[in-house]
Design an enzyme around this catalytic site. Sequence first.
Site, PDB file in Angstrom:
ATOM      1  N   GLU A   1       0.830  -1.205   0.000  1.00 54.70           N
ATOM      2  CA  GLU A   1       0.000   0.000   0.000  1.00 54.70           C
ATOM      3  C   GLU A   1       0.860   1.248   0.000  1.00 54.70           C
ATOM      4  O   GLU A   1       0.546   2.248  -0.658  1.00 54.70           O
ATOM      5  CB  GLU A   1      -0.918  -0.014   1.228  1.00 54.70           C
ATOM      6  CG  GLU A   1      -1.888   1.155   1.306  1.00 54.70           C
ATOM      7  CD  GLU A   1      -1.340   2.353   2.055  1.00 54.70           C
ATOM      8  OE1 GLU A   1      -1.995   3.406   2.027  1.00 54.70           O
ATOM      9  OE2 GLU A   1      -0.252   2.260   2.665  1.00 54.70           O
ATOM     10  N   GLU A   2       1.961   1.201   0.764  1.00 56.82           N
ATOM     11  CA  GLU A   2       2.729   2.410   1.043  1.00 56.82           C
ATOM     12  C   GLU A   2       3.311   3.066  -0.209  1.00 56.82           C
ATOM     13  O   GLU A   2       3.491   4.276  -0.251  1.00 56.82           O
ATOM     14  CB  GLU A   2       3.856   2.115   2.042  1.00 56.82           C
ATOM     15  CG  GLU A   2       3.388   1.708   3.425  1.00 56.82           C
ATOM     16  CD  GLU A   2       2.701   2.825   4.185  1.00 56.82           C
ATOM     17  OE1 GLU A   2       2.528   3.922   3.621  1.00 56.82           O
ATOM     18  OE2 GLU A   2       2.314   2.597   5.340  1.00 56.82           O
TER      19      GLU A   2
END
Length: 465
Positions: free
Chosen positions: A325-326
Amino acid sequence: MRLCTLALASLCMAGPARADIPPLSEVAISTATALRDEHSTAGVAYGLVESLTTEVGPRMAGTEADVRAVAWARAKFEALGFDSVRVEPFSFPYWRRGHERGEVLSPFPQPLAVTALGGSEGTGDTPLEGEIVAFDSLAELQAAEPGAVEGKIVFITQRTQRFKDGRGYGLSVIGRSSGATEASKRGAVGLIIRSISTNSDRFPHTGMMRYAPDVKPIPAAAVSNPDADLLINMLGRGEPVRIRLDIDAETRGEAVSYNVIGDIVGRERPDEVVVIGGHLDSWDLGTGALDDGAGVGITMAAGAAILKQEQRPRRSVRVIAWGNEEQGLIGARAYAEAHAGQMSKHVLGAESDFGAGRVYALRAGVDARYWPVLEQIAAVLAPLGIAFEREGGGPGPDVIPLVQRGMPWAQLAQDGSDYFDYHHTANDTLDKIDSEALDQQAAAYAVLAFLAAEAEADFGRVPAQ
């Protein structure tokens, strides 16, 4: 974590309530009430986060620890008794962080607490030295006179304001994501930003940035809030301030990671799914307890509580430990593409990715005709201290690619007043988490997921974005 919103007015479609949409049954409400009250989730989420942070720790996408995290998640889903457990691969550019050092050279030499922003170029074999030029915001940099930053290091000083819903992050994060591009366009040789942070600790906050394809990449880093204040005080003396950055970082080749998926198979409509989850990866500075070990633990625990009921819900409940996600919702985008043909069967989605604070509100982006069903769900959640709000909110970051393909969303809004004190820092560790707060959240997700999966009707569709 990336705090994101969509055009909510277009997501919550107007229309009168429909009398032909069946309400939730008394049996469903009774089961959900038991899920809320029987404390089957007590301590489960905390135990999962403790295990993840102790046995794996920081797990930046593409690293060996990321591989171990995927194995950990798969094993936990299986141990909790999920009906089906699998992984789905995706690839992405691999960014590596090495050493990072900063210091003031003049007029008052002293060290700086710095960290490279994700995706940044390094400074090469020779550290970068230059005079800093300060701007209060990205907009102020964009309005600078031609030549104002030529050959210098841009310093964006904008503070992140503290709000319960975290909206201050969205107001300041553009300086992190786009600052290097705008500085490079104007001839700058480097960028530093005040950390996107609401605290006064001397921990710099990392986070993802990107270069536009038509600009020269320049090193980009964040300094802690106290160090940003220090530099401002130095600039206030009226003398040029020169700093040195020594950053070893690079994007190198391709890496592979995975979304880890645990399904509770529905008894009547197994091909229709309600999706909940959190993201498995983290940045490398802390242990990723708040961002987003908590979300993984909360939603796994919610699924485990549903599994303890005598009967499976009508639809399937899918718990996803999202990958990477990051660095830009990479796993979520891959999932949305891979499951594009089944997106009409994704009935509702919600993600826990805002730390470990208690849930205080239920919000949703659904066809407005289905609000009466949401009201029934809200009534079960109310004893947990959760209000029902028809306006505001937005889907969790990893849910966004699915919402863009028409999936309705729900939000269990958490109190994030202190979330950006720890976000993306070495201070994101297990001691910041209260087990009872996780229990409240896990119970809320269990109720939401079970009742959404048990409802006879779905929640309509949202417009494509």
